[in-house]
Design a protein around this motif. Structure first.
Motif, short mmCIF file in Angstrom:
data_model
loop_
_atom_site.label_atom_id
_atom_site.label_comp_id
_atom_site.label_asym_id
_atom_site.label_seq_id
_atom_site.Cartn_x
_atom_site.Cartn_y
_atom_site.Cartn_z
N MET B 1 44.57 -8.20 -52.28
CA MET B 1 42.68 -7.83 -52.67
C MET B 1 42.82 -6.79 -52.35
SD MET B 1 40.33 -9.98 -53.61
CE MET B 1 38.98 -8.30 -54.20
N LEU B 55 44.13 3.94 -39.43
CA LEU B 55 44.63 3.03 -40.32
C LEU B 55 43.21 2.58 -40.94
CD1 LEU B 55 47.63 0.87 -38.44
CD2 LEU B 55 48.04 1.62 -40.77
N TYR B 171 43.83 -9.33 -69.43
CA TYR B 171 42.77 -10.05 -69.42
C TYR B 171 41.70 -9.96 -68.84
CZ TYR B 171 46.83 -12.21 -72.11
OH TYR B 171 47.82 -12.68 -72.60
N TRP B 172 42.45 -9.54 -67.85
CA TRP B 172 41.51 -8.98 -66.71
C TRP B 172 40.55 -7.50 -66.59
CZ3 TRP B 172 42.27 -5.51 -62.57
CH2 TRP B 172 43.43 -5.60 -62.26
N ARG B 174 38.57 -5.54 -68.12
CA ARG B 174 37.33 -5.25 -69.17
C ARG B 174 36.37 -4.80 -69.14
NH1 ARG B 174 38.65 -8.61 -73.74
NH2 ARG B 174 40.17 -10.55 -72.93
N LYS B 176 33.02 -4.58 -69.80
CA LYS B 176 32.12 -5.38 -69.52
C LYS B 176 32.44 -5.40 -67.21
CE LYS B 176 30.12 -7.47 -73.81
NZ LYS B 176 30.07 -8.22 -73.86
N LEU B 177 33.53 -6.15 -67.39
CA LEU B 177 33.31 -6.56 -65.66
C LEU B 177 34.01 -4.75 -65.16
CD1 LEU B 177 36.24 -9.26 -65.71
CD2 LEU B 177 33.83 -8.91 -64.94
N VAL B 180 31.39 -4.81 -62.39
CA VAL B 180 32.19 -5.41 -61.10
C VAL B 180 32.74 -4.73 -59.38
CG1 VAL B 180 31.99 -7.68 -60.59
CG2 VAL B 180 30.69 -7.35 -62.25
N TYR B 181 34.41 -5.20 -60.83
CA TYR B 181 35.64 -4.28 -59.96
C TYR B 181 34.55 -3.16 -58.89
CZ TYR B 181 38.20 -7.25 -62.55
OH TYR B 181 38.68 -8.99 -62.83
N LEU B 183 31.41 -2.34 -57.62
CA LEU B 183 30.75 -2.74 -56.58
C LEU B 183 31.62 -3.08 -55.21
CD1 LEU B 183 27.46 -2.99 -58.07
CD2 LEU B 183 28.27 -1.96 -56.58
N THR B 184 32.35 -4.83 -56.06
CA THR B 184 33.38 -5.07 -54.69
C THR B 184 34.14 -4.73 -54.05
OG1 THR B 184 33.19 -7.10 -56.59
CG2 THR B 184 34.55 -7.61 -54.85
N ILE B 187 32.49 -2.44 -52.04
CA ILE B 187 32.19 -3.04 -50.63
C ILE B 187 32.72 -3.89 -49.64
CG2 ILE B 187 30.46 -5.24 -50.16
CD1 ILE B 187 29.02 -3.99 -52.21
N PHE B 188 33.85 -4.41 -50.89
CA PHE B 188 35.09 -4.42 -50.28
C PHE B 188 35.64 -4.09 -49.09
CE2 PHE B 188 39.32 -6.28 -49.40
CZ PHE B 188 39.23 -7.76 -49.30
N GLY B 191 33.10 -2.13 -45.66
CA GLY B 191 33.54 -3.33 -44.01
C GLY B 191 34.48 -2.34 -42.79
N ASN B 192 35.37 -1.87 -43.65
CA ASN B 192 36.41 -1.28 -41.69
C ASN B 192 36.46 0.66 -42.61
OD1 ASN B 192 37.72 -1.38 -44.58
ND2 ASN B 192 39.30 -3.39 -43.59
#
Lengths: 297, 434
Positions: B1, B55, B171-172, B174, B176-177, B180-181, B183-184, B187-188, B191-192
């Motif tokens: 991830m 790190l 496949y992933w 795309r 439109k996505l 989304v990726y 932003l994710t 934000i992902f 945090g650190n």
């Protein structure tokens, strides 16, 4: 239609991951200040995690401040993290400790293992070399392949290199056909046992622990020489912890370490107990480092 | 991830800053700076950023974003140059250049830019995975841990996961996505992330100053910097003799062996998968094998090979040759497949390949091989981190000694070698393609 559907599914998965992440952050952010600590990655990672998650729990309980273990991949990274203040406390080797304390003015070594006063390095050899244990380092080492541990290790690099230079009067690169750096002590043992390298230098505590756990096949690899004694591992703390946790915080941590009696935790290190240490105990390491040019003078 | 998140954030930043720099790429100064940025491998960027940011995610993102920005700037500029922009002339004369670009040129460039960006996302995932080997929390981190402890089944599972991510990209990934990726990812990694300004300042104003100038200040603890030209020059030459030259020599030896063998292997591979003389089934199988080789970062192949044979030039050569010959093959094969063979084609597959196919694709094959030349130099030096005595080995040693001055010096020198090779290979290619 199916494509749309797929896109929708993926979007939902991602958003839910985000949501979980946020939840975690909230619960984490709410806590008070905590101490982050690290350690040199001198052996297998799963073992380090086992060891340091236990001591983190113990220290948190004793001091009332949360301790969190941050694993790193290299000796250099542990020193860098200490230097940058990402961690406030660390379990260093002799060499990395000196390096860290040189970089952070006021940093103090507060404790060491009882065994660390008289630490030694074992030189080990694969059975095909035909070498056996002797009081002196055999001249037959010349022209063979040799591996240190990490480049930044005391028992796996500094001390063996120092004695090799002293005995052979040449740099390791000139003594051996090939010189490698395995990365850590477990790895050194594995590489010499498998024959990838003929000779290796290894931390004696790690050797004895792995021997006890049955990971070493003595018909394939054996100890051929022990170095004279020197001072090794230490807990080192940054001076600025007193700003966040009170002026006597260093003493509190020191006392907590010294009074550690839980056998299970001590066995993971493996040490009999922790005793007091101070910076001057490691002056000899500094001298050695200067002598072989690891430190700038 | 984390692997994907780093890759995405890194590439996104790179696209934006790359687009910003692209219009200025025609200026020499910008070009030189960007070439230097581009010539330093992601791992070395990570080495530089590690002591600065520590790190955390910022190190990973920047290690990808900085060299990729330079790559995007260059590529976007090339795309801009090679596109037919006559349509823009129809726009009103008094419209501003920015608007002209947005509404006139951009729609024409968009498709190619998108294609390149998507390809780069894949590269970034690879880079990001490799960054794990030096301690960032990506796939490489776990791969290395498992390998180190001899848990080969887990290590293999991680490797498979990596192939799945890369293999299913179409496949992933795309249109439109993408938001989304993006932003994710942001934000992902948010945090650190924490950056201590003092560390950055210390790094740039103190740590990287040559040691002789810091020496007195260090010993009497005032951290003063003195101007010591003669000692600094001494320091410089000791480094040059003791580390730069032997390192550069081994790097170049490794590169040249790789270069030759990659050529030989690529010809062999082309022979095995070219459409005209192979059965569909074996062709397909060989092709999949090549795709796997291409998408495995050479660093990982070398790491595994070193686990098997111990560090020497051999595993390095094997890794670089396997990876690069696969890349060259895949780049060249399109040409080979579209060839029209004469009716009186020689009998026998081998004759047919060597007398009909190879001569026709040879110049494009050499072009592709030379294109990889510069990449090979970069990769050879990186393998030093794994214990082969190339420049990377000395850089890694300097890092473990916490001597950032030396690190910067070595990296700068390496970058010069890369730039020289790059310009030579460009010249050769332009001659070949004429």
């Amino acid at each position: 239609m199916t494509v749309r559907y797929l896109i929708f599914i993926i979007a939902v998965i991602f958003l839910s991951v985000l949501f979980i992440r946020f939840k975690q952050d909230e619960s984490r952010g709410a806590g008070e200040k905590k101490i982050q600590f690290t350690a040199i990655p001198d052996q297998d990672e799963s073992r380090l995690t086992e060891r340091f998650s236990q001591i983190a729990l113990y220290l948190s309980k004793e001091t009332g401040v949360e301790f969190v273990y941050i694993p790193v991949k290299s000796y250099a990274a542990s020193v860098a993290a200490f230097k940058n203040g990402e961690v406030q406390l660390a379990w260093f080797g002799g060499l990395s400790g000196v390096r860290a304390r040189r970089a952070v003015a006021g940093a103090r070594a507060i404790a060491q293992g009882e065994e660390d006063k008289q630490f030694v390095t074992y030189f080990i050899a694969n059975y095909r070399t035909g070498l056996t244990y002797s009081q002196q380092l055999s001249k037959e080492l010349e022209g063979r392949t040799f591996t240190f541990g990490s480049k930044g290790s005391t028992s796996g690099r500094l001390m063996p290199e120092y004695y090799l230079r002293k005995i052979f009067n040449r740099t390791p690169g000139k003594i051996f056909k090939r010189v490698g750096y395995s990365g850590n002590h477990s790895k050194t043992i594995a590489l010499v046992q498998s024959g990838s390298y003929e000779i290796g230098a290894v931390n004696y505590r790690v050797w004895e622990k792995e021997l006890k756990e049955g990971k070493i096949d003595l018909t394939k690899v054996s100890v051929i020489w022990k170095t004279p004694e020197y001072t090794d591992y230490n807990w080192t703390i940054r001076p600025d912890v007193t700003e966040d946790f009170g002026t006597d915080f260093i003493d509190i941590v020191q006392n907590a370490l010294l009074s550690l009696e839980n056998r299970d935790i001590l066995d993971t290190f493996p040490r009999k107990s922790f005793i007091k240490a101070d910076n001057s105990m490691y002056d000899a390491i500094l001298e050695t480092g200067l002598a072989i040019g690891i430190f700038d003078e | 991830m984390n692997t994907v998140a780093f890759a995405f954030t890194g590439v996104s930043i790179a696209i934006v800053s790359g687009s910003l720099f692209a219009p200025f790429y025609k200026y020499k100064l910008v070009r030189i700076v960007l070439t230097i940025f581009r010539s330093i491998h992601e791992i070395f960027w990570a080495f530089i950023f590690l002591p600065v940011f520590g790190l955390n995610s910022v190190t990973g993102i920047f290690a990808i974003a900085v060299p990729y920005s330079a790559i995007f700037a260059k590529r976007f500029y090339e795309i801009y140059q090679s596109t037919d922009l006559r349509a823009c002339n129809e726009l009103p004369r008094n419209s501003s250049p920015v608007l002209r670009f947005l509404f006139g040129a951009l729609p024409l460039l968009y498709e190619e830019m998108r294609e390149f960006s998507s390809y780069r996302v894949e590269c970034a995932i690879r880079s990001s995975a490799v960054l794990g080997f030096i301690g960032l929390p990506t796939l490489g981190f776990h791969l290395e841990s498992f390998f180190n402890e001899g848990k080969y089944s887990q290590a293999f599972a991680i490797l498979l996961l990596f192939y799945v991510i890369i293999g299913t990209k179409k496949y992933w990934l795309r249109r439109k996505l993408v938001p989304v990726y993006f932003l994710t990812s942001i934000i992902f990694v948010w945090g650190n992330t924490h950056v201590v300004w003092a560390n950055i300042v210390r790094f740039f104003t103190y740590d990287i100053i040559p040691w002789p100038m810091r020496r007195d200040g260090f010993i009497n603890n005032t951290k003063q910097i003195l101007w010591r030209p003669s000692e600094t020059i001494d320091w410089f030459f000791t480094l040059l003799r003791g580390e730069v030259l032997p390192g550069a020599r081994d790097t170049l030896i490794l590169t040249q062996i790789t270069f030759l063998l990659s050529g030989v292997f690529a010809i062999l591979f082309i022979g095995l998968i070219v459409r005209k003389i192979n059965k569909p089934l074996s062709r397909k199988f060989n092709r999949i094998l090549l795709l796997v080789l291409r998408s495995t970062p050479e660093y990982i192949i070398a790491y595994i090979a070193i686990q098997l044979w111990g560090p020497s030039m051999v595993p390095g050569i094997v890794a670089l040759v396997l990876h690069n010959s696969a890349v060259v093959t895949i780049l060249t094969i399109r040409n080979a497949d579209s060839l029209v063979l004469p009716l009186d084609v020689a009998k026998g597959k081998i004759n047919c390949f060597f007398f009909h196919i190879l001569p026709q694709i040879y110049s494009s094959f050499l072009g592709n091989l030379f294109y990889r030349w510069e990449v090979m130099v970069r990769e050879s030096s990186i393998l030093g981190v794994l214990g082969i005595y190339t420049l990377g080995f000395y850089i890694d040693s300097a890092i473990s000694d916490d001597r950032m001055d030396k690190v910067i010096f070595l990296i700068m020198f390496m970058s010069i070698i890369n730039i020289v090779i790059d310009s030579v290979s460009n010249k050769v290619r332009s001659v070949l393609l004429e």
